[in-house]
Motif scaffolding. Structure first.
Motif, PDB file in Angstrom:
ATOM      1  N   GLY A  17      63.075  38.881  33.102  1.00 38.36           N
ATOM      2  CA  GLY A  17      62.958  38.886  34.191  1.00 38.36           C
ATOM      3  C   GLY A  17      61.407  38.286  34.649  1.00 38.36           C
ATOM      4  N   VAL A  18      61.353  37.349  35.578  1.00 38.08           N
ATOM      5  CA  VAL A  18      60.064  36.853  35.890  1.00 38.08           C
ATOM      6  C   VAL A  18      59.952  36.819  37.441  1.00 38.08           C
ATOM      7  N   TRP A  19      58.784  36.880  37.860  1.00 40.19           N
ATOM      8  CA  TRP A  19      58.556  36.592  39.597  1.00 40.19           C
ATOM      9  C   TRP A  19      56.970  35.918  39.475  1.00 40.19           C
ATOM     10  N   VAL A  20      57.572  34.505  40.220  1.00 38.71           N
ATOM     11  CA  VAL A  20      56.329  33.495  40.387  1.00 38.71           C
ATOM     12  C   VAL A  20      56.156  33.546  41.816  1.00 38.71           C
ATOM     13  N   SER A  21      54.777  33.328  42.303  1.00 35.56           N
ATOM     14  CA  SER A  21      54.519  33.068  43.585  1.00 35.56           C
ATOM     15  C   SER A  21      53.304  32.030  43.446  1.00 35.56           C
ATOM     16  N   VAL A  58      58.752  43.850  43.447  1.00 31.99           N
ATOM     17  CA  VAL A  58      59.570  43.102  42.775  1.00 31.99           C
ATOM     18  C   VAL A  58      60.752  43.930  41.956  1.00 31.99           C
ATOM     19  N   HIS A  59      61.933  43.514  42.441  1.00 34.61           N
ATOM     20  CA  HIS A  59      63.095  44.445  42.008  1.00 34.61           C
ATOM     21  C   HIS A  59      63.779  43.386  40.894  1.00 34.61           C
ATOM     22  N   PHE A  60      63.778  43.932  39.758  1.00 33.40           N
ATOM     23  CA  PHE A  60      64.841  43.370  38.786  1.00 33.40           C
ATOM     24  C   PHE A  60      65.932  44.534  38.642  1.00 33.40           C
ATOM     25  N   ASP A  61      66.982  44.087  39.458  1.00 35.08           N
ATOM     26  CA  ASP A  61      67.958  45.409  39.668  1.00 35.08           C
ATOM     27  C   ASP A  61      68.850  45.487  38.473  1.00 35.08           C
ATOM     28  N   GLU A  62      69.167  44.146  37.786  1.00 32.90           N
ATOM     29  CA  GLU A  62      70.159  44.436  36.399  1.00 32.90           C
ATOM     30  C   GLU A  62      69.521  45.028  35.351  1.00 32.90           C
ATOM     31  N   MET A  63      68.028  45.056  35.254  1.00 36.77           N
ATOM     32  CA  MET A  63      67.309  45.552  34.354  1.00 36.77           C
ATOM     33  C   MET A  63      67.002  46.869  34.627  1.00 36.77           C
ATOM     34  N   GLY A  64      67.152  47.437  35.968  1.00 38.90           N
ATOM     35  CA  GLY A  64      66.582  48.849  36.569  1.00 38.90           C
ATOM     36  C   GLY A  64      65.180  48.782  36.585  1.00 38.90           C
ATOM     37  N   LEU A  65      64.528  47.831  37.007  1.00 36.92           N
ATOM     38  CA  LEU A  65      63.032  47.854  36.955  1.00 36.92           C
ATOM     39  C   LEU A  65      62.459  47.414  38.459  1.00 36.92           C
ATOM     40  N   GLN A  66      61.491  48.259  38.889  1.00 31.46           N
ATOM     41  CA  GLN A  66      60.665  47.780  40.216  1.00 31.46           C
ATOM     42  C   GLN A  66      59.220  48.029  39.817  1.00 31.46           C
ATOM     43  N   ILE A  67      58.632  46.839  40.329  1.00 31.92           N
ATOM     44  CA  ILE A  67      57.270  46.872  40.031  1.00 31.92           C
ATOM     45  C   ILE A  67      56.568  46.558  41.430  1.00 31.92           C
ATOM     46  N   ASP A  68      55.765  47.447  41.934  1.00 35.44           N
ATOM     47  CA  ASP A  68      55.128  47.335  43.224  1.00 35.44           C
ATOM     48  C   ASP A  68      53.977  46.950  42.746  1.00 35.44           C
ATOM     49  N   ALA A  88      58.721  40.574  32.827  1.00 35.14           N
ATOM     50  CA  ALA A  88      59.370  41.933  32.105  1.00 35.14           C
ATOM     51  C   ALA A  88      60.378  41.840  31.219  1.00 35.14           C
ATOM     52  N   MET A  89      60.566  42.333  30.239  1.00 37.59           N
ATOM     53  CA  MET A  89      61.565  42.315  29.172  1.00 37.59           C
ATOM     54  C   MET A  89      62.103  43.636  28.631  1.00 37.59           C
ATOM     55  N   ARG A  90      63.133  43.823  28.622  1.00 40.11           N
ATOM     56  CA  ARG A  90      63.945  44.840  27.787  1.00 40.11           C
ATOM     57  C   ARG A  90      64.559  44.334  26.219  1.00 40.11           C
ATOM     58  N   ILE A  91      63.835  44.837  25.250  1.00 37.01           N
ATOM     59  CA  ILE A  91      64.352  44.385  23.670  1.00 37.01           C
ATOM     60  C   ILE A  91      64.799  45.369  23.142  1.00 37.01           C
ATOM     61  N   PRO A  92      66.084  45.258  22.550  1.00 34.62           N
ATOM     62  CA  PRO A  92      66.803  46.214  21.929  1.00 34.62           C
ATOM     63  C   PRO A  92      66.231  46.501  20.482  1.00 34.62           C
TER      64      PRO A  92
END
Length: 641
Positions: A207-211, A222-232, A248-252
């Motif tokens: 996930g990425v968030w750009v402004s 920023v809510h990455f809902d599918e990843m289950g991550l919120q960054i305030d 943000a990344m989740r790598i198995p």
């Protein structure tokens, strides 16, 4: 006259002293002679006893080794037949999937993929590649675990190298995809000048968030809902001149837990080796966006900068002293406990650090983990490697739950381990292991699923239940008897247990932690398998078998000139033990008519029925190898308190 009488008295006293001295010397000489004769008699008896013992045990050892060679040849033939069937099936039904056991294929894949990292940077192809690579990594990890159980150090090291290569390749592909997304971010901006993108495939998430708006929000969650991550993101970051990109990344792919099993020459342990990674690895970073294109609306032209700086990602340090607040939803396949914590991989120290994750809290109901951080890089849930050690108890019991028409009849056993936190039950059927307990929702997908010993133990570790000790774990764990059991003796006993696992039950005992045992003695409590005689739920009496290395045996210590038994020199003796649990101490005195043997089955002797002995003698080789691999991985003889 008085002087003469005094001299005579002195003379008489002196003669008496001499007389009594001679008598004492004679007595002492006679005692010394008797002691010498007794010592010679004892030495002769010890020599005769050792000679008789050696004359019996060495031929028994040679005969037993010949039997084991025959069993090994049969097992090798079965294994060759099995592998040939697999190869034939591959030929009949070819697959495009990579075979991790084929070094040529894997090395070719790695080389070609490295050369084409910059190609196919679109999201769909990159995510498909990530999904394919995740499966390849999982197969490689299973290969590593199975190689660990078979002591194949080369395969272990090759598997670790491949996993590291896969991690770097995937990071490279993700960076190329990120760069492509950022270069086209202007085409996807919303009315606030923001662009957020998230994609999840299997366990991989991105996930990425750009402004890019000059008027950015005061604060942003920023809510990455599918990843289950919120960054305030705090306003101190948003108000800066640079228009940062949050990724943000989740790598198995875990390249850290296996470090505990890497080269331990010189007794050194890697700083990361004292923890395991539970679940997947998370990476959070902040990037500088590339220069935005120049739009000439009159001409309907878009001019994009193609300078070299645009063709590579530019990473930013954390741009403020005010931390970001992160809320991470713990995946449902992670077994959470007080020992599991979020940590940051500090590049300066090369160690996991919880100090970089302040204000840590975990809500068990929502499974939300909350923390604040001013660090960028790798995050993961970690757990102390020895948090579940030592084992409180263990047992290995033969099972008879399948009719004799089934191929796995007399090829079943159950390993039960009570750790500090969980009761783990694993059924071995043929060459497959099936998890029965713990009945936790986090591992419910593993229950009843057949897999190899290494695969099951590794999957449990990744869920947060570790029964896969490294060489250092027993040393670092309080409650385990030091010094540790001799590794050669431990392996020999495990092999004997595996050969009899279809006909005998084994249970843990505090015997091994007593001072009288030491590193060169192991005590086993065994009995005939209760499942075959109709007493499945009843507790039958266990026999006590003392296994010791010949080099510390009484017969060798008393008469070392006859030499040692060949090989490891393990001796098996049926002893009085604790008198079927009636006494607290364990006697090493042999039971009446019991003699020392060179294998477990003969030592138990007539305590087994002929049917049970026959069942043990025909134990299937591949089933025996599966039990042996499982026991070698979990090491119950060493890790039990």
């Amino acid at each position: 006259a008085a002087t003469r009488n005094n001299n005579i008295n002195v003379g008489v006293g002196t003669l008496d002293d001499v007389y009594y001295t001679l008598i004492e010397k004679k007595r002492l000489a006679e005692e010394a002679e008797r002691a010498r004769i007794e010592a010679e008699r004892i030495a002769a008896e010890n020599l005769a006893k050792r000679t008789a013992e050696i004359e019996i045990l060495i031929p028994e050892h040679e005969k037993y080794m010949a039997e084991l060679d025959k069993r090994k040849n049969l097992t090798d033939q079965e294994e060759e037949k099995y592998l040939a069937e697999i190869e034939w099936e591959k030929y009949r039904n070819p697959s495009t999937a990579l075979d991790v056991t084929n070094d040529i294929d894997i090395n070719t894949f790695i080389t070609l993929t490295k050369e084409s990292i910059s190609s196919s940077t679109d999201v769909d192809s990159t995510m498909a590649f990530a999904s394919q690579l995740s499966l390849l990594v999982e197969d490689t990890e299973v290969l590593w675990a199975n190689s660990l159980g078979s002591n194949d150090s080369k395969k272990c090291q090759d598997a670790i190298s491949y996993i590291n290569e896969f991690y770097e390749i995937l990071k490279g592909k993700i960076d190329a995809m990120t760069l492509s997304l950022l270069n086209k971010a202007d085409q996807h901006l919303n009315d606030r000048g923001e662009y957020q993108f998230e994609k999840v495939v299997d366990k991989f998430a991105f996930g990425v968030w750009v402004s890019l708006n000059d008027m950015r929000p005061v604060r942003k969650s920023v809510h990455f809902d599918e990843m289950g991550l919120q960054i305030d993101i705090p306003k101190q970051i948003l108000s800066q001149d640079a228009k940062f990109v949050h990724r943000a990344m989740r790598i198995p792919i875990d390249t850290f837990s296996t470090l505990a099993f890497s080269d331990v020459a010189g007794g050194n342990i890697h700083p990361l080796a004292r923890s395991i990674v539970v679940g997947d690895v998370y990476i959070m970073d902040i990037l500088f966006p590339p220069p935005q294109p120049f739009d000439i609306r009159a001409k309907k032209w878009i001019i994009r900068d193609q300078a070299p700086i645009v063709q590579e990602l530019r990473y930013s340090d954390y741009p403020s002293s005010v931390p970001c607040k992160c809320i991470l939803t713990v995946p449902n396949y992670i077994v959470m406990s007080d020992d599991v914590r979020i940590a940051y991989l500090d590049p300066k120290t090369g160690m996991w650090s919880e100090d970089h994750c302040s204000d840590y809290t975990y809500n068990d109901e929502t499974r939300h983990c909350t923390f604040s951080t001013t660090s960028l890089g790798v995050f993961a849930f970690i757990k102390r490697r020895n948090a579940d050690f030592p084992y409180k108890s263990w047992s290995l019991c033969a099972q008879c739950t399948i009719s004799n028409t089934n191929e796995n009849f007399e090829r079943e056993s159950r390993l039960t381990i009570q750790t500090q936190n969980y009761n783990i039950v694993i059924d071995i059927q043929g060459t497959q292991c099936f998890l029965k307990e713990p009945a936790l929702p986090e591992v419910k997908d593993l229950i009843g699923s057949g897999m190899s010993p290494g695969a099951l133990i590794l999957k449990l570790q990744k869920r947060g239940i570790n029964i896969l000790p490294s060489l250092f774990d027993p040393i670092d764990t309080e409650g385990i008897k030091k010094p540790l059991k001799d590794s050669d003796l431990e392996l020999v006993v495990i092999e004997e247990m595996a050969r009899s696992s279809s006909a005998m039950d084994f249970v843990s005992t505090p015997w091994n932690t007593l001072e009288q045992m030491g590193p060169s003695r192991i005590g086993l409590c065994v009995r005939e398998a209760s499942s075959y005689i109709g007493f499945i739920d009843d507790k039958l009496d266990n026999e006590c078998i003392l296994i010791e290395k010949d080099s510390i045996s009484e017969s060798y210590v008393n008469c070392s000139e006859k030499g040692l038994l060949p090989g490891v020199g393990a001796r098996y003796t049926l002893v009085m033990g604790n008198e079927y649990g009636d006494v607290e101490e364990y006697s090493h005195k042999s039971r009446p008519f019991a003699v020392t043997k060179i294998n477990l089955l003969d030592a138990v002797g007539e305590r087994l029925t002929p049917e049970s002995r026959d069942r043990a003698s025909r134990t299937n080789g591949r089933f025996e190898l599966t039990v042996k691999t499982l026991l070698k991985l979990v090491r119950p003889l060493v890790l039990c308190e």
